[in-house]
Design a protein around this motif. Structure first.
Motif, short mmCIF file in Angstrom:
data_model
loop_
_atom_site.label_atom_id
_atom_site.label_comp_id
_atom_site.label_asym_id
_atom_site.label_seq_id
_atom_site.Cartn_x
_atom_site.Cartn_y
_atom_site.Cartn_z
N ALA A 144 37.76 49.90 24.27
CA ALA A 144 37.20 48.83 24.92
C ALA A 144 35.90 48.25 24.51
N PHE A 145 35.49 47.23 24.33
CA PHE A 145 34.09 46.91 23.58
C PHE A 145 33.62 45.68 24.77
N TYR A 146 32.38 46.02 25.23
CA TYR A 146 31.55 45.19 26.03
C TYR A 146 30.43 44.63 25.55
N ASP A 168 21.88 41.17 32.47
CA ASP A 168 21.94 42.42 31.94
C ASP A 168 23.45 42.93 32.53
N GLU A 169 24.38 41.80 32.88
CA GLU A 169 25.67 42.21 33.39
C GLU A 169 26.42 42.41 31.99
N MET A 170 27.36 43.66 31.97
CA MET A 170 28.27 43.64 30.89
C MET A 170 29.58 42.97 31.08
N PHE A 171 30.38 42.30 30.04
CA PHE A 171 31.46 41.87 30.25
C PHE A 171 32.49 42.30 29.13
N PHE A 172 33.78 42.15 29.27
CA PHE A 172 34.68 42.62 28.40
C PHE A 172 34.66 41.66 27.33
N ASN A 173 34.64 42.25 25.85
CA ASN A 173 34.61 41.31 24.68
C ASN A 173 36.18 41.18 24.21
N SER A 174 36.74 42.62 23.78
CA SER A 174 37.73 42.95 22.98
C SER A 174 38.43 44.32 23.12
N TYR A 175 39.69 44.43 22.83
CA TYR A 175 39.91 45.82 22.54
C TYR A 175 39.86 46.24 20.95
N ASP A 176 39.33 47.05 20.64
CA ASP A 176 39.18 47.57 19.29
C ASP A 176 39.79 48.68 19.01
N PHE A 177 40.38 48.93 17.68
CA PHE A 177 41.15 50.09 17.27
C PHE A 177 40.88 49.90 15.65
N SER A 230 39.78 43.90 16.17
CA SER A 230 39.20 43.65 17.74
C SER A 230 40.46 42.46 17.93
N VAL A 231 40.60 42.66 19.05
CA VAL A 231 41.74 41.45 19.55
C VAL A 231 41.53 41.60 21.18
N ALA A 232 41.89 40.35 21.70
CA ALA A 232 41.74 40.19 23.26
C ALA A 232 43.01 39.26 23.71
#
Length: 216
Positions: A26-28, A35-44, A60-62
């Motif tokens: 998972a990429f954030y 400074d909050e991190m949030f979900f961007n994508s699933y990477d493979f 990358s897909v989401a």
């Protein structure tokens, strides 16, 4: 201003891409206003085979994949037009079965082909620049206005397929405000100048919210 020779294209990968099993993560990314991190994508990782030539790609897909893909596409064009190095990249169309192989714990519904963002993966590849980092560059670099205007045709070429028309206009207007340019200069070109895909496969929007996400 120097731009690098990296290319961006549509990759119809449903028959030519093999996901690397167990490579997903998972990429954030960091919120612009905090400074909050949030979900961007699933990477493979995946291997693309084109007429016997095999290359490695980070895909990358989401769930809201249309928004994520246009964010990543926009970041790539902005960074390239600012004169910074970027890898070859593109929008990769993958089947539900390929995504299930890559990330088996997620449910992918019944959509035929999913648009994913893909970038070449190799030793010493240019560092990944997230959408929010690209916006920071767009707001601070000396050549930001020139870079955005040069990026507009490429961004519009894909935004017009991935986003609803009113959402695409709001999105482009936001980019203009960030770069400090006249919004009239980023309106949709009369004739797209980005290269057309070899096949007439139309990118299909996923069902997402009708407004630009609040993460902007």
């Amino acid at each position: 201003m120097t731009t690098f020779a990296s290319s961006f294209r549509l990759i119809e990968g449903d028959r030519s891409v093999v996901p690397v099993i167990g490579s997903w993560d998972a990429f954030y990314i960091k919120h612009l206003a905090s400074d909050e991190m949030f979900f961007n994508s699933y990477d493979f990782l995946a291997v693309l085979d084109e007429d016997g030539t095999k290359t490695d790609w980070l895909v990358s897909v989401a769930p809201a994949t249309s928004h994520m893909v246009i964010f990543e596409t926009t970041a790539w064009y902005i960074v390239k037009m600012l004169g910074l190095p970027v890898p070859d990249a593109g929008i990769m169309l993958l089947s539900r079965s390929q995504l299930k192989t890559a990330i088996p714990h997620l449910k992918w519904g019944d959509t035929g082909l999913w648009p994913c963002f893909a970038r070449r993966d190799y030793d010493y590849a240019p560092a990944r620049v997230s959408f929010t980092d690209a916006l920071t560059l767009l707001a601070t670099e000396e050549n930001r206005a020139e870079a955005l205007i040069k990026a507009v045709p490429g961004i519009w070429h894909y935004a017009s397929s991935l986003l609803k028309p009113d959402v695409a206009e709001v999105f482009m207007g936001m980019l203009a405000r960030v770069a400090g340019v006249d919004p009239e200069l980023v309106k949709k070109p009369a004739k797209p100048t980005a290269p057309e895909p070899k096949k007439a496969t139309r990118l299909r929007r996923q069902q997402t919210a009708s407004s630009v996400p609040a993460t902007l």
